[in-house]
Write a protein that holds these residues in place. Structure first.
Motif, PDB file in Angstrom:
ATOM      1  N   ARG A   1     131.570  -4.888  26.507  1.00 40.41           N
ATOM      2  CA  ARG A   1     129.904  -4.953  25.297  1.00 40.41           C
ATOM      3  C   ARG A   1     128.916  -5.029  26.494  1.00 40.41           C
ATOM      4  O   ARG A   1     127.623  -5.119  25.650  1.00 40.41           O
ATOM      5  CB  ARG A   1     130.146  -5.143  24.364  1.00 40.41           C
ATOM      6  CG  ARG A   1     131.341  -4.562  23.139  1.00 40.41           C
ATOM      7  CD  ARG A   1     130.777  -5.400  21.909  1.00 40.41           C
ATOM      8  NE  ARG A   1     129.624  -4.949  21.886  1.00 40.41           N
ATOM      9  CZ  ARG A   1     129.447  -5.510  20.230  1.00 40.41           C
ATOM     10  NH1 ARG A   1     130.270  -6.426  19.714  1.00 40.41           N
ATOM     11  NH2 ARG A   1     128.500  -5.574  19.607  1.00 40.41           N
ATOM     12  N   GLY A   2     129.244  -4.929  28.124  1.00 45.34           N
ATOM     13  CA  GLY A   2     127.640  -5.379  28.816  1.00 45.34           C
ATOM     14  C   GLY A   2     127.183  -7.066  28.676  1.00 45.34           C
ATOM     15  O   GLY A   2     126.258  -7.114  29.373  1.00 45.34           O
ATOM     16  N   TYR A   3     128.370  -7.895  28.314  1.00 39.49           N
ATOM     17  CA  TYR A   3     127.682  -9.070  28.658  1.00 39.49           C
ATOM     18  C   TYR A   3     128.815 -10.034  29.610  1.00 39.49           C
ATOM     19  O   TYR A   3     130.423  -9.553  29.381  1.00 39.49           O
ATOM     20  CB  TYR A   3     128.022  -9.436  26.735  1.00 39.49           C
ATOM     21  CG  TYR A   3     126.914  -9.306  25.915  1.00 39.49           C
ATOM     22  CD1 TYR A   3     126.674  -8.941  25.833  1.00 39.49           C
ATOM     23  CD2 TYR A   3     128.213  -9.298  24.538  1.00 39.49           C
ATOM     24  CE1 TYR A   3     125.222  -7.721  24.596  1.00 39.49           C
ATOM     25  CE2 TYR A   3     127.455  -8.487  24.224  1.00 39.49           C
ATOM     26  CZ  TYR A   3     126.473  -8.089  23.399  1.00 39.49           C
ATOM     27  OH  TYR A   3     125.661  -7.753  22.756  1.00 39.49           O
TER      28      TYR A   3
ATOM     29  N   ARG B   1     132.531  -8.000  32.728  1.00 38.41           N
ATOM     30  CA  ARG B   1     131.808  -7.194  31.370  1.00 38.41           C
ATOM     31  C   ARG B   1     132.638  -7.042  30.332  1.00 38.41           C
ATOM     32  O   ARG B   1     133.646  -6.733  30.372  1.00 38.41           O
ATOM     33  CB  ARG B   1     130.872  -6.536  31.981  1.00 38.41           C
ATOM     34  CG  ARG B   1     130.173  -7.713  33.392  1.00 38.41           C
ATOM     35  CD  ARG B   1     128.347  -6.705  32.690  1.00 38.41           C
ATOM     36  NE  ARG B   1     127.097  -7.494  33.419  1.00 38.41           N
ATOM     37  CZ  ARG B   1     126.716  -8.532  33.195  1.00 38.41           C
ATOM     38  NH1 ARG B   1     126.640  -8.357  32.084  1.00 38.41           N
ATOM     39  NH2 ARG B   1     125.575  -8.843  34.119  1.00 38.41           N
TER      40      ARG B   1
ATOM     41  N   ILE C   1     114.843  -1.545  23.967  1.00 36.65           N
ATOM     42  CA  ILE C   1     116.377  -2.097  24.658  1.00 36.65           C
ATOM     43  C   ILE C   1     116.716  -2.903  23.327  1.00 36.65           C
ATOM     44  O   ILE C   1     115.751  -4.116  23.463  1.00 36.65           O
ATOM     45  CB  ILE C   1     115.899  -2.032  26.320  1.00 36.65           C
ATOM     46  CG1 ILE C   1     117.382  -2.593  26.574  1.00 36.65           C
ATOM     47  CG2 ILE C   1     115.457  -3.559  25.676  1.00 36.65           C
ATOM     48  CD1 ILE C   1     117.443  -2.927  27.639  1.00 36.65           C
ATOM     49  N   ASP C   2     117.926  -3.632  23.301  1.00 33.20           N
ATOM     50  CA  ASP C   2     118.846  -4.479  22.590  1.00 33.20           C
ATOM     51  C   ASP C   2     118.788  -5.294  22.697  1.00 33.20           C
ATOM     52  O   ASP C   2     119.245  -5.191  24.621  1.00 33.20           O
ATOM     53  CB  ASP C   2     119.702  -3.559  21.718  1.00 33.20           C
ATOM     54  CG  ASP C   2     119.507  -2.655  20.628  1.00 33.20           C
ATOM     55  OD1 ASP C   2     118.310  -2.686  19.568  1.00 33.20           O
ATOM     56  OD2 ASP C   2     120.216  -1.595  20.637  1.00 33.20           O
TER      57      ASP C   2
ATOM     58  N   GLU D   1     120.471  -8.117  25.431  1.00 30.17           N
ATOM     59  CA  GLU D   1     121.339  -7.845  25.902  1.00 30.17           C
ATOM     60  C   GLU D   1     122.108  -9.261  26.612  1.00 30.17           C
ATOM     61  O   GLU D   1     122.597  -9.564  27.435  1.00 30.17           O
ATOM     62  CB  GLU D   1     121.014  -6.986  27.083  1.00 30.17           C
ATOM     63  CG  GLU D   1     121.066  -5.831  27.274  1.00 30.17           C
ATOM     64  CD  GLU D   1     121.137  -5.479  28.083  1.00 30.17           C
ATOM     65  OE1 GLU D   1     119.314  -5.494  29.357  1.00 30.17           O
ATOM     66  OE2 GLU D   1     121.192  -4.542  29.199  1.00 30.17           O
ATOM     67  N   THR D   2     121.869  -9.923  24.901  1.00 29.10           N
ATOM     68  CA  THR D   2     122.830 -11.370  25.214  1.00 29.10           C
ATOM     69  C   THR D   2     123.711 -11.529  24.390  1.00 29.10           C
ATOM     70  O   THR D   2     123.346 -10.668  22.750  1.00 29.10           O
ATOM     71  CB  THR D   2     122.214 -12.296  24.900  1.00 29.10           C
ATOM     72  OG1 THR D   2     120.817 -12.250  23.905  1.00 29.10           O
ATOM     73  CG2 THR D   2     121.351 -12.516  26.322  1.00 29.10           C
TER      74      THR D   2
ATOM     75  N   ARG E   1     117.842  -6.449  33.341  1.00 27.98           N
ATOM     76  CA  ARG E   1     118.123  -6.085  32.076  1.00 27.98           C
ATOM     77  C   ARG E   1     117.976  -4.927  32.957  1.00 27.98           C
ATOM     78  O   ARG E   1     118.364  -4.104  33.956  1.00 27.98           O
ATOM     79  CB  ARG E   1     116.139  -5.718  31.844  1.00 27.98           C
ATOM     80  CG  ARG E   1     115.746  -6.157  30.589  1.00 27.98           C
ATOM     81  CD  ARG E   1     114.278  -6.071  31.199  1.00 27.98           C
ATOM     82  NE  ARG E   1     113.607  -4.853  30.347  1.00 27.98           N
ATOM     83  CZ  ARG E   1     113.816  -5.194  29.339  1.00 27.98           C
ATOM     84  NH1 ARG E   1     113.233  -6.134  28.608  1.00 27.98           N
ATOM     85  NH2 ARG E   1     112.945  -3.822  28.211  1.00 27.98           N
ATOM     86  N   SER E   2     119.255  -3.993  31.648  1.00 22.74           N
ATOM     87  CA  SER E   2     120.271  -2.501  32.667  1.00 22.74           C
ATOM     88  C   SER E   2     119.670  -1.856  32.321  1.00 22.74           C
ATOM     89  O   SER E   2     119.404  -0.626  33.306  1.00 22.74           O
ATOM     90  CB  SER E   2     121.981  -2.614  31.501  1.00 22.74           C
ATOM     91  OG  SER E   2     121.003  -2.261  30.512  1.00 22.74           O
ATOM     92  N   HIS E   3     117.656  -1.890  31.854  1.00 21.28           N
ATOM     93  CA  HIS E   3     117.059  -0.527  31.434  1.00 21.28           C
ATOM     94  C   HIS E   3     115.801  -1.148  31.611  1.00 21.28           C
ATOM     95  O   HIS E   3     115.007  -1.255  31.028  1.00 21.28           O
ATOM     96  CB  HIS E   3     117.447   0.398  30.198  1.00 21.28           C
ATOM     97  CG  HIS E   3     119.098   1.389  30.244  1.00 21.28           C
ATOM     98  ND1 HIS E   3     119.663   1.932  30.829  1.00 21.28           N
ATOM     99  CD2 HIS E   3     119.938   0.556  29.382  1.00 21.28           C
ATOM    100  CE1 HIS E   3     120.516   2.237  30.994  1.00 21.28           C
ATOM    101  NE2 HIS E   3     121.106   1.568  29.406  1.00 21.28           N
TER     102      HIS E   3
END
Length: 660
Positions: free
Chosen positions: A279-281, A277, A73-74, A76-77, A65-67
């Protein structure tokens, strides 16, 4: 897309080579169509076929998890790419050694694909069966069935896109590939037809994310390889420009209207990452290691509820753009601050094609200044200082955080706004010099001329090096080598030798991630010990420790084939005819150290090789503005680069009077 095609056509018409009889022009194109389709959510309606029971791999992802402590948290996938209703399980099973446990249920494939097409209008399908990297036969048979039933549906196979282990990452990149495949295929086909009617994309070359170019046909086979197509060209061009001046260790800084891209070149080698990455993916595909932040010329300055000043990441874009563009922009931007500080020439912005309106820039900056009780000049300077600080932090991420000392590098600045900010950024980091190439505004295009044609292949071979079967490794390298060489001989440039580079991913037993090291060209029995030694050295360099007594695992092998196209000629700083430039006069500019001062303004083409320009000074050219800050000086070298340093030497300096 239509505008881009028209722009490319117009550029070829204006190209001198295109007008010479008997000359063949080969367009090399860098594009943002792939990332834009993802970022804007404009990809195809995509489905995903998986081994039954693994339909939720894409949504489960990894435990990271980034946070860590954010309860809200939304996800992240990238589940948004393929909603659950479009993910279907197919009865089949292959084990980790590639043996068929359960045969493919072909009837289930037919019924599932028909349902997805007729009920949901699916345009593209990702096929990601368990362990298909060991044995792709079920995925290939599934593709045959889909193409026979619905030839218009695009298909992406995980065994072709990323045939290595770790199911989530392989599923993720295959789904991204399927999502953008119809968009990229249509774009390249139409662009090729526009450039060469009747020939489609046959003569078109495309920039890849890893810094090499490929044919249009090969690009459409792996659309996900184009995610960093545009920015990668800039890093290649930066490396080439630095090498012309004898520099091999550089930090590249590309500042455009919306963002700032920074990257590292060490010992003349561009830093690559095997997992980028968007959008973080995760996108597990080799690409130039670029860090991007929302800091550019169009970044909007704003004040929060507590009275703190921020710049970006929101951008005014090109429409309406900064207030100084006169196109309806009402919010202050970094470009407006540059106009207020006197750095930019209102009459000759973008070679005079876009006049600036200083009074509108002053109005929006002053309005923000009033809210904070500052003068207009201090507010403009504050906008610059915050933007510069953000760039400094981005550079620290790719240097200090990875064990590199930025003071041992040169900062190469390009993009439309790079040379305005680079001098201050270098000061804050202690970087001794800034390199401004001849044409910083078009360096990404220039870099494509310096890139090699490349093709790469990868295969998994998870085994401890003490137990590895040398014959298996030799067979994998031979297969990858044969396929890659054939591909490049068929799609590359005739008459240019095809060279080969072997690589291996290794890790200590028990580690979760690998490091890439060179693998010699000889037999595996001879080359493997040297690769293991290289791994220990690299582990020491990256992590600060190594253990030569510990067992090492070989995870993947990779072969990169390439053709060297040669180096492009260096070009001068002027992009238009000399008569198109205005007569330059000195102007007042504001600097933190000395306030308002009459500042000399020099046309770049007028700077002789070896001549020194002492700051404060402003150098103008058609595609950018270069600011030489107080305490700095610039020297034009024989390669056409402008080198900005922080200490004066004994070189002869320009002494003419500055006109008001």
């Amino acid at each position: 897309v239509g505008g881009v095609r028209v722009g490319v056509q117009r550029g070829l018409v204006l190209c001198p080579a295109a007008r010479r009889s008997g000359q063949t022009v080969v367009p090399i194109h860098g594009t943002t169509v792939a990332p834009n389709a993802i970022l804007e959510g404009k990809g195809a309606v995509t489905a995903c076929l998986t081994t039954v029971g693994h339909e939720d791999t894409l949504e489960i992802g990894r435990q990271k998890r980034s946070h860590m402590y954010d309860p809200y948290i939304d996800p992240e996938t990238p589940g948004f790419l393929v909603p659950r209703r479009l993910r279907a399980g197919i009865p089949e099973r292959i084990d980790g050694q590639g043996r068929v446990i359960d045969r493919l249920d072909e009837q289930a494939v037919k019924e599932t694909v028909t349902r997805l097409k007729e009920r949901f209008g699916v345009q593209s399908i990702a096929v990601c069966y368990l362990n298909s990297y060991c044995n792709p036969q079920h995925e290939r048979r599934t593709e045959e069935i889909i193409r026979r039933l619905f030839p218009d549906i695009a298909v992406s196979l995980s065994s072709a896109i990323n045939p290595v282990f770790r199911e989530y990452e392989r599923t993720c990149i295959t789904v991204f590939d399927a999502y953008i495949r119809p968009v990229v295929e249509d774009y390249i086909k139409r662009l090729g037809e526009q450039l060469d009617p009747g020939q489609s994309e046959s003569n078109l070359r495309i920039m890849q994310s890893r810094g090499g170019i490929t044919t249009a046909r090969m690009a459409t086979n792996q659309p996900v390889s184009l995610v960093l197509s545009g920015p990668a060209g800039g890093v290649v061009g930066a490396r080439h420009s630095a090498q012309l001046s004898g520099r091999s260790d550089i930090i590249t800084m590309d500042i455009g209207g919306t963002s700032c891209d920074v990257s590292l070149v060490k010992d003349g080698k561009i830093e690559l990452t095997k997992e980028g990455r968007i959008r973080g993916y995760p996108l597990r595909f080799p690409m130039v290691d670029i860090t991007t932040i929302g800091s550019g010329g169009g970044s909007i300055a704003w004040v929060d509820e507590a009275g703190g000043l921020h710049v970006g990441p929101q951008s005014a874009g090109s429409t309406p753009g900064p207030a100084s563009y006169g196109r309806g922009g009402t919010q202050p931007t970094a470009t407006d601050a540059s106009v207020v500080l006197g750095y930019m020439n209102p009459q000759f912005f973008a070679a005079g094609t876009l006049p600036l309106y200083p009074e509108r820039a002053a109005e929006v900056v002053e309005r923000l200044a009033d809210r904070m009780g500052l003068t207009r000049e201090d507010m403009a300077l504050g906008i610059h200082r915050i933007l510069n600080a953000q760039m400094v932090e981005a550079i620290k991420l790719i240097t200090v955080r990875r064990g590199y000392d930025p003071r041992k590098f040169s900062l190469l600045a390009f993009g439309g706004a790079g040379a305005i900010h680079a001098g201050e950024v270098a000061k804050q980091l202690g970087i001794p010099e800034v390199i401004v190439p001849a044409n910083p505004g078009t360096l990404s295009a220039y870099g494509m001329l310096a890139a090699d044609i490349e093709s790469d292949g990868v295969a998994s071979c998870l085994s401890r090096t003490s137990r590895v079967k040398f014959s298996q490794i030799d067979e994998l390298f031979a297969e990858l080598g044969s396929n890659g060489r054939k591909r490049l001989l068929a799609e590359g440039v005739p008459g240019i030798p095809v060279e080969e580079r072997r690589l291996a991913d290794m890790r200590y037993a028990g580690q979760s991630y690998e490091l890439e090291v060179p693998f010699g060209a000889g037999k595996a029995e001879i080359a493997l010990p040297a690769a293991v030694d290289a791994f220990h050295r690299l582990h020491e360099e990256v992590y600060g420790h190594a253990d030569p007594t510990r067992e090492v695992e070989l995870v993947n092998v990779r072969v990169v084939h390439f053709q060297r196209l040669g180096s492009p000629e260096a070009t001068g700083g002027g992009l238009s005819a000399r008569e198109a430039r205005p007569a330059l006069e000195g102007r007042r500019a504001y600097f933190r150290e000395i306030g308002w001062v009459n500042t000399r303004v020099v046309w770049r083409d007028d700077i002789a090789s070896g001549e020194t320009i002492k700051g404060p000074a402003i150098v103008e050219q058609h595609d950018t503005t270069i600011v030489i800050y107080p305490g700095q000086h610039a020297v034009a070298d024989a390669a056409g680069n402008l080198i900005i340093r922080t200490a004066m030497d004994d070189a002869p300096a320009r002494t003419e009077a500055v006109q008001r």
